[in-house]
Design an enzyme around this catalytic site. Structure first.
Site, mmCIF file in Angstrom:
data_model
loop_
_atom_site.group_PDB
_atom_site.id
_atom_site.type_symbol
_atom_site.label_atom_id
_atom_site.label_comp_id
_atom_site.label_asym_id
_atom_site.label_seq_id
_atom_site.Cartn_x
_atom_site.Cartn_y
_atom_site.Cartn_z
ATOM 1 N N HIS A 3 13.932 50.021 -33.361
ATOM 2 C CA HIS A 3 12.953 49.741 -32.314
ATOM 3 C C HIS A 3 11.836 48.903 -32.922
ATOM 4 O O HIS A 3 11.776 48.702 -34.143
ATOM 5 C CB HIS A 3 12.407 51.035 -31.707
ATOM 6 C CG HIS A 3 13.307 51.646 -30.684
ATOM 7 N ND1 HIS A 3 13.518 51.082 -29.443
ATOM 8 C CD2 HIS A 3 14.069 52.766 -30.706
ATOM 9 C CE1 HIS A 3 14.354 51.829 -28.754
ATOM 10 N NE2 HIS A 3 14.710 52.858 -29.500
ATOM 11 N N ASP A 42 8.634 43.535 -30.297
ATOM 12 C CA ASP A 42 9.470 43.213 -29.136
ATOM 13 C C ASP A 42 9.079 41.897 -28.481
ATOM 14 O O ASP A 42 9.927 41.034 -28.251
ATOM 15 C CB ASP A 42 9.368 44.323 -28.091
ATOM 16 C CG ASP A 42 10.290 45.496 -28.392
ATOM 17 O OD1 ASP A 42 11.051 45.408 -29.371
ATOM 18 O OD2 ASP A 42 10.247 46.493 -27.661
#
Length: 400
Positions: A133, A163
């Site tokens: 992540h 991200d």
């Protein structure tokens, strides 16, 4: 509505293979800029547990349902690819190939296609097949180590640095650059390998240069831009709120200490040995007034001081309101498309796409009858879909 608007990418067709995180955000950005984005969703859903009506990363898109594990699923996607300019996928390396929609069949069908791949670790390397992540990606690049106070654990910057900054934005830059190449004489389609680790590392280019020159210490809270400097940081106010200070240049600093009321008592800003004393003086002064009172003090100055607003407060800030930095669409207040264009402005024209709601419309507009709802024989058979939580070998969790 066949296209999302009249932005600079009007006429560009994008196929997005449904995923989570940076891939959808990148596709949203392309849609905000006017591209016609078609999201290929999976029967049975998948991804994050959020009501699709509130998933703003799916605004300015249309959705079709295709079961990629059905016998004719890959062919349906390839029919879309044949008419597209860009494809975005965020599966783990090798998954798109196993599903029959990897670069080879897609580029064979459409040699001018830009095939954008969004992953955390990249398409190769020792960790390419591992899950991750945002936080794990920015951890190994050194980026996370810079964020936070000295002597405390690193501060997690939501999922914005990895991200979206290191992932989505680099993917968008990459696919648009590749699209330009594909459209020049003699150009061709190609694969864009956008890894969050690569992008997050690239974001720190200036810092690496400063460190090489001896102007940056490789530890938190000890540098000019990481909270180590007393006139570049945040301070609590009397009402428990915060003000942000960025008075780096001398002229801005002079204005700052004058308005703060410590001009004649503050230690010299270049006396590094007394930075702790200067920080304490600034902190004590800020605790004497509320955030609203300090905002009024600094409002018309060049002291580089601003109130720290919450997400709900930000849209009402006078400057942001005047520029329409936020917009209301479908009853949801949300950031407006950025950046801005004088001749071809982007806009929010469609609410978040509901899975499969636009299948027939896209089939008509793109001339792809094979994806019509009436031809979908696999919608009730969910045992073979590519849901992120049910089939870890073919999921897309490696992208975040």
């Amino acid at each position: 509505m066949a296209a999302t608007g009249n932005g600079p990418l009007a006429g560009v067709r994008v196929v997005e293979l449904a995923g989570i995180g940076p891939g959808p955000f990148a596709a949203m950005l392309l849609g905000d800029l006017g591209a016609d984005v078609v999201r290929v969703d999976r029967p049975g859903g998948g991804g994050l547990a959020i009501d699709p009506a509130y998933d703003l990363t799916n605004r300015n898109k249309r959705s079709v349902l295709v079961d990629l594990k059905a016998d004719d699923g890959p062919e349906r996607v390839l029919d879309l690819v044949e008419r597209a300019d860009i494809l975005i996928e965020g599966f783990r390396p090798g998954v798109a190939e196993r599903l029959g929609v990897g670069p080879e069949p897609c580029l064979a069908r459409n040699p001018k296609l830009v095939y954008g791949r969004m992953t955390g670790w990249g398409q190769d390397g020792p960790l390419a097949q591992r899950a991750g992540h945002d936080i794990t990606y920015i951890a190994v690049t050194g980026t996370l180590s810079m964020i936070g106070k000295a002597g405390e654990p690193p501060t997690v910057p939501a999922n914005l640095v990895g991200d979206y900054a290191g992932g989505s934005l680099y993917l968008v830059v990459g696919v648009l650059a590749a699209l330009h190449h594909a459209r020049v004489e003699g150009g061709s389609g190609q694969v864009v390998d956008a890894a969050i680790t690569d992008g997050a590392a690239h974001l720190a280019t200036m810092i690496h240069g400063m460190m090489a020159a001896g102007g940056w210490q490789d530890r938190r809270g000890a540098n000019l831009l990481d909270g180590g400097c007393p006139f570049y940081g945040t301070y609590e106010t009397a009402d428990g709120q915060y003000m942000a200070v960025g008075a780096l240049e001398q002229q801005f600093y002079d204005e700052f200490v004058r308005l703060l009321g410590i001009k004649d008592t503050a230690p010299a800003r270049k006396d590094f040995d007394r930075w702790g004393e200067l920080r304490a003086a600034v902190a004590a002064r800020f605790k004497e007034k509320t955030r609203a009172e300090w905002t009024a003090v600094f409002e018309d100055s060049d002291a580089c001081v601003a109130p720290v607003l919450s997400l709900r407060e930000a849209p009402a800030h006078p400057h942001l309101a005047a520029r329409s930095t936020f917009t209301d669409h479908g009853g949801i207040t949300q950031p407006a498309p950025a950046p801005r264009f004088s001749a071809t402005p982007g806009s929010v024209t469609r609410p978040p796409a509901q899975p499969g709601a636009d299948t027939d419309e896209v089939a008509h507009d793109w001339g792809v009858p094979s994806i019509r709802t009436g031809d979908d024989r696999s919608g009730d058979d969910r045992s073979g879909d590519v849901r992120t939580g049910d089939d870890r070998s073919d999921d897309d969790r490696g992208t975040r």
